[in-house]
Design a protein around this motif. Structure first.
Motif, PDB file in Angstrom:
ATOM      1  N   GLY A  34       0.809  -1.206   0.000  1.00  0.00           N
ATOM      2  CA  GLY A  34       0.000   0.000   0.000  1.00  0.00           C
ATOM      3  C   GLY A  34       0.844   1.259   0.000  1.00  0.00           C
ATOM      4  O   GLY A  34       0.523   2.233  -0.672  1.00  0.00           O
ATOM      5  N   VAL A  35       1.950   1.235   0.745  1.00  0.00           N
ATOM      6  CA  VAL A  35       2.796   2.420   0.814  1.00  0.00           C
ATOM      7  C   VAL A  35       3.527   2.647  -0.500  1.00  0.00           C
ATOM      8  O   VAL A  35       3.637   3.776  -0.978  1.00  0.00           O
ATOM      9  CB  VAL A  35       3.804   2.276   1.984  1.00  0.00           C
ATOM     10  CG1 VAL A  35       4.837   3.373   1.927  1.00  0.00           C
ATOM     11  CG2 VAL A  35       3.073   2.314   3.305  1.00  0.00           C
ATOM     12  N   SER A  36       3.991   1.543  -1.104  1.00  0.00           N
ATOM     13  CA  SER A  36       4.860   1.726  -2.272  1.00  0.00           C
ATOM     14  C   SER A  36       4.118   1.568  -3.592  1.00  0.00           C
ATOM     15  O   SER A  36       4.579   2.050  -4.620  1.00  0.00           O
ATOM     16  CB  SER A  36       6.000   0.715  -2.222  1.00  0.00           C
ATOM     17  OG  SER A  36       5.467  -0.577  -2.355  1.00  0.00           O
ATOM     18  N   GLY A  37       2.978   0.894  -3.595  1.00  0.00           N
ATOM     19  CA  GLY A  37       2.228   0.708  -4.828  1.00  0.00           C
ATOM     20  C   GLY A  37       2.835  -0.301  -5.768  1.00  0.00           C
ATOM     21  O   GLY A  37       2.495  -0.336  -6.947  1.00  0.00           O
ATOM     22  N   SER A  38       3.723  -1.142  -5.246  1.00  0.00           N
ATOM     23  CA  SER A  38       4.335  -2.150  -6.101  1.00  0.00           C
ATOM     24  C   SER A  38       4.604  -3.396  -5.285  1.00  0.00           C
ATOM     25  O   SER A  38       4.615  -3.357  -4.052  1.00  0.00           O
ATOM     26  CB  SER A  38       5.634  -1.629  -6.692  1.00  0.00           C
ATOM     27  OG  SER A  38       6.317  -2.680  -7.311  1.00  0.00           O
ATOM     28  N   MET A  70      11.015   3.048  -2.122  1.00  0.00           N
ATOM     29  CA  MET A  70      10.139   3.834  -1.267  1.00  0.00           C
ATOM     30  C   MET A  70      10.612   3.844   0.183  1.00  0.00           C
ATOM     31  O   MET A  70      10.323   4.760   0.941  1.00  0.00           O
ATOM     32  CB  MET A  70       8.710   3.269  -1.296  1.00  0.00           C
ATOM     33  CG  MET A  70       7.985   3.464  -2.586  1.00  0.00           C
ATOM     34  SD  MET A  70       7.852   5.198  -3.030  1.00  0.00           S
ATOM     35  CE  MET A  70       6.722   5.734  -1.758  1.00  0.00           C
ATOM     36  N   LEU A  71      11.312   2.754   0.583  1.00  0.00           N
ATOM     37  CA  LEU A  71      11.693   2.623   1.991  1.00  0.00           C
ATOM     38  C   LEU A  71      13.032   3.269   2.296  1.00  0.00           C
ATOM     39  O   LEU A  71      13.467   3.254   3.435  1.00  0.00           O
ATOM     40  CB  LEU A  71      11.776   1.142   2.375  1.00  0.00           C
ATOM     41  CG  LEU A  71      10.504   0.310   2.313  1.00  0.00           C
ATOM     42  CD1 LEU A  71      10.798  -1.096   2.754  1.00  0.00           C
ATOM     43  CD2 LEU A  71       9.440   0.916   3.184  1.00  0.00           C
ATOM     44  N   ASN A 113      12.342   6.035   7.828  1.00  0.00           N
ATOM     45  CA  ASN A 113      11.855   6.791   8.975  1.00  0.00           C
ATOM     46  C   ASN A 113      10.402   6.521   9.304  1.00  0.00           C
ATOM     47  O   ASN A 113      10.002   6.600  10.452  1.00  0.00           O
ATOM     48  CB  ASN A 113      12.021   8.303   8.709  1.00  0.00           C
ATOM     49  CG  ASN A 113      13.463   8.701   8.793  1.00  0.00           C
ATOM     50  OD1 ASN A 113      14.184   8.201   9.645  1.00  0.00           O
ATOM     51  ND2 ASN A 113      13.894   9.556   7.901  1.00  0.00           N
ATOM     52  N   SER A 114       9.621   6.190   8.271  1.00  0.00           N
ATOM     53  CA  SER A 114       8.179   6.151   8.462  1.00  0.00           C
ATOM     54  C   SER A 114       7.751   5.050   9.419  1.00  0.00           C
ATOM     55  O   SER A 114       8.211   3.910   9.336  1.00  0.00           O
ATOM     56  CB  SER A 114       7.510   5.947   7.116  1.00  0.00           C
ATOM     57  OG  SER A 114       6.188   5.566   7.310  1.00  0.00           O
ATOM     58  N   GLY A 141      -8.951  -2.090  -1.272  1.00  0.00           N
ATOM     59  CA  GLY A 141      -8.976  -0.645  -1.077  1.00  0.00           C
ATOM     60  C   GLY A 141      -7.756   0.034  -1.668  1.00  0.00           C
ATOM     61  O   GLY A 141      -7.857   1.085  -2.311  1.00  0.00           O
ATOM     62  N   ILE A 142      -6.591  -0.597  -1.480  1.00  0.00           N
ATOM     63  CA  ILE A 142      -5.355  -0.030  -2.032  1.00  0.00           C
ATOM     64  C   ILE A 142      -5.452   0.057  -3.554  1.00  0.00           C
ATOM     65  O   ILE A 142      -5.158   1.092  -4.157  1.00  0.00           O
ATOM     66  CB  ILE A 142      -4.147  -0.904  -1.620  1.00  0.00           C
ATOM     67  CG1 ILE A 142      -3.857  -0.747  -0.136  1.00  0.00           C
ATOM     68  CG2 ILE A 142      -2.923  -0.524  -2.422  1.00  0.00           C
ATOM     69  CD1 ILE A 142      -2.922  -1.808   0.391  1.00  0.00           C
ATOM     70  N   GLY A 143      -5.916  -1.037  -4.176  1.00  0.00           N
ATOM     71  CA  GLY A 143      -6.018  -1.062  -5.635  1.00  0.00           C
ATOM     72  C   GLY A 143      -7.001  -0.012  -6.130  1.00  0.00           C
ATOM     73  O   GLY A 143      -6.729   0.718  -7.083  1.00  0.00           O
TER      74      GLY A 143
END
Lengths: 480, 100
Positions: A183-187, A196-197, A201-202, B48-50
């Motif tokens: 979800g954070v990175s979209g991949s 993305m990481l 820090n996140s 939901g993410i998609g």
């Protein structure tokens, strides 16, 4: 879509394909064989594993990632694939003896072992969350069946149910962690998530990583996620415990190494602390709980928890040295475990005799040569020279010391001393106490005997001449 | 468009209900249902993410999770059945052959 490219990449997956084909062949043989012809499926499975091993040596390594960047067939994966194949061969050989004694042969075990090896081989190669998840579940789900394969045996049925509940719980946690990272990175590929990481820090990403790792730690039986281990190892059929306690652990360690290497490098501060704490808790918990056990299978379960803790030290000291030490230790641990469970099978009768330390009394008198081999094994499990177990611990401790974690190294050494007490309960029962009824059943095929002999020879040879394996492990520990 | 926070909150609530079911219920069948609930909570998050990112990644992952949930259920019910044949009950408190 360029499908011809995908066909061309098939040549990197020949070993996996061989194992898969032989698993299906064994399945068909098992389906049509009579009750006492099921051994053929087992022999076919061993042939398949040997053939896959040979093809592994000659098959090419892919330069980059293949199949749309989902698999990476490199030297690192190759090393672990060899471990899985050897573990499968040893487990099937010991199963022959076990099934002879039990007078019942669930031949499904043979091809289930092969299929779960296919899952592990893909899991160590995968560099993408979807392919990792599918291959992980392939070997995880099959291992639940393997634990509960004796449907008529209460202990086996119970072990299967317990392993299933805790295993699926852990994989649900793992997939939640993956959902957060995706979800954070979209991949789903490791490299794109790593991009993305990078800052590290996140809080959200850290939560995702921790959930993912806690799912994997369940499979490794690290404290505090180890509660299922003694029950499952005691209840599951002994030769299959050899498989369940070595191959999946090696696979999960490999997956963690690859994930840290590719993805979680930015979180070094966090995971270094976590891994150190877990290593310490696991070592102490495993070793101290093992002290009071009377059942050898249960004792070996706690011992395997402790050994996972030792290997975890290598993960805390992540780096070229640490990885090499872990890979070396996993290879050695495979043979130590096979020999230890082989000992139980050597004296086992089908009424549960042979699982207790007291059952070993008088063993040295009946078979002095075998008892000598077992002493070498016990030395190796404790980590005393000139055995492979010593070399493994030596590499782990030097890797830890080089990273400046002196306290961790001292605690590791202290734990080796604690483990001396319970391992040598077996040795004492064999040599000191005489009034035993132990009886080494002369099986005409010498399965358990030959597995112990080969394992002890390997332990001694690696202990005295560790050069070749060291070179191979350090060559393989470099990912790309 | 539904905000992503609400979808993730819904997924997490379903997941936590399942987690508590696995940890605190004693009936094997309810535990199996709770495991399905956990995986479905994750599926809601993936969907939901998609939906939010307008990318197929989330939905594809959700399909694979459903696939694995089916395989797990098949094995889980088979193991539960062999357990039931031995014990004549689905109650996990009856687990006594293996101490611990």
């Amino acid at each position: 879509m360029d499908y011809s490219l995908y066909l061309g990449q098939l040549k990197y997956l020949i070993p996996e394909a061989i194992v898969l084909v032989f698993a299906l062949a064994a399945m068909i043989v098992h389906l049509f064989a009579k009750i006492n012809g099921r051994r053929a499926a087992g022999i076919l499975s061993i042939i398949g594993l040997v053939a896959a091993g040979i093809s592994l040596i000659y098959s090419p390594l892919a330069a980059g990632e293949i199949y749309s960047e989902t698999l990476s067939v490199d030297q690192f994966a190759l090393y672990f694939k060899i471990i899985f194949l050897i573990s499968g061969i040893l487990a099937i050989l010991l199963s022959f003896k076990f099934f002879d004694v039990e007078k019942s042969e669930p031949g499904e075990a043979y091809y289930l072992i092969l299929l779960s090896i296919v899952g592990m081989m893909f899991a160590v190669s995968s560099v993408d969350f979807i392919s990792f998840y599918v291959s992980f579940e392939l070997f995880a789900i099959l291992s639940y069946i393997l634990a509960g394969i004796f449907k008529k045996d209460k202990r086996s049925a119970e072990a299967g149910v317990k392993y299933f509940i805790l295993g699926t719980l852990s994989s649900a946690l793992m997939v939640l962690g993956m959902a957060i990272l995706v979800g954070v990175s979209g991949s789903t590929t490791y490299t794109e998530i790593a991009a993305m990481l990078a800052d590290g820090n996140s809080k959200i990403e850290l939560t995702g990583m921790l959930l993912l790792f806690s799912g994997l730690f369940f499979k490794l039986a690290l404290a505090p996620f180890h509660m299922w281990t003694p029950d499952v190892y005691e209840g599951a059929p002994t030769p299959l415990v050899v498989f369940l306690s070595t191959a999946p652990k090696a696979a999960v360690f490999a997956v963690i190494i690859r994930m840290i290497y590719v993805m979680f490098g930015g979180f070094e501060m966090q995971w270094q602390i976590i891994f150190q704490v877990i290593a310490v808790i696991t070592m102490f918990w495993g070793n101290i709980a093992a002290l009071t056990q009377k059942n050898i299978k249960r004792m070996m379960a706690y011992s395997s928890i402790a050994h996972a803790g030792y290997i975890m030290m290598g993960l805390a000291a992540f780096g070229t040295k640490g990885n090499m030490a872990m890979m070396f230790y996993l290879f050695v641990y495979l043979f130590m475990n096979a020999a230890a469970f082989g000992l139980i099978l050597l004296v086992q009768k089908n009424n549960g005799f042979g699982e207790y330390i007291d059952d070993m009394r008088g063993f040295a008198r009946k078979s002095p040569l075998m008892a000598g081999g077992i002493i070498v094994l016990l030395l190796s499990l404790t980590g005393i020279p000139p055995t492979a177990g010593f070399m493994g611990k030596y590499f782990l401790f030097t890797a830890v010391v080089e990273k400046g974690m002196y306290v961790l190294a001292v605690i590791g050494a202290l734990n080796s001393v604690i483990s001396l007490f319970y391992y040598f309960q077996i040795g004492r029962a064999m040599f000191m106490e005489e009034a035993g009824v132990v009886e080494i059943i002369k099986d005409k095929s010498y399965y358990a005997r030959s597995v112990i002999t080969v394992s002890v020879i390997v332990i001694l040879v690696i202990g005295i001449l560790p050069g070749t394996l060291t070179k191979f492990a350090s060559l393989s520990s470099l990912i790309k | 468009m539904i905000p992503i926070n609400q979808i993730i909150a819904l997924g997490l609530i379903i997941f936590v209900i399942g987690l508590f079911g696995v940890l605190f219920r004693k009936n094997l069948m309810i535990i199996l249902m709770a495991i399905e609930l956990m995986l479905n909570g994750v599926n809601v998050i993936f969907a939901g993410i998609g939906y939010h990112m307008k990318s197929p990644v989330g939905s594809i992952f959700a399909i694979f999770v459903i696939l694995m949930a089916v395989a797990e259920a098949a094995v889980g019910f088979a193991l539960a059945l062999s357990y039931f044949r031995q014990k004549k009950t689905y109650d996990l408190d009856e687990i006594s052959e293996l101490k611990g």
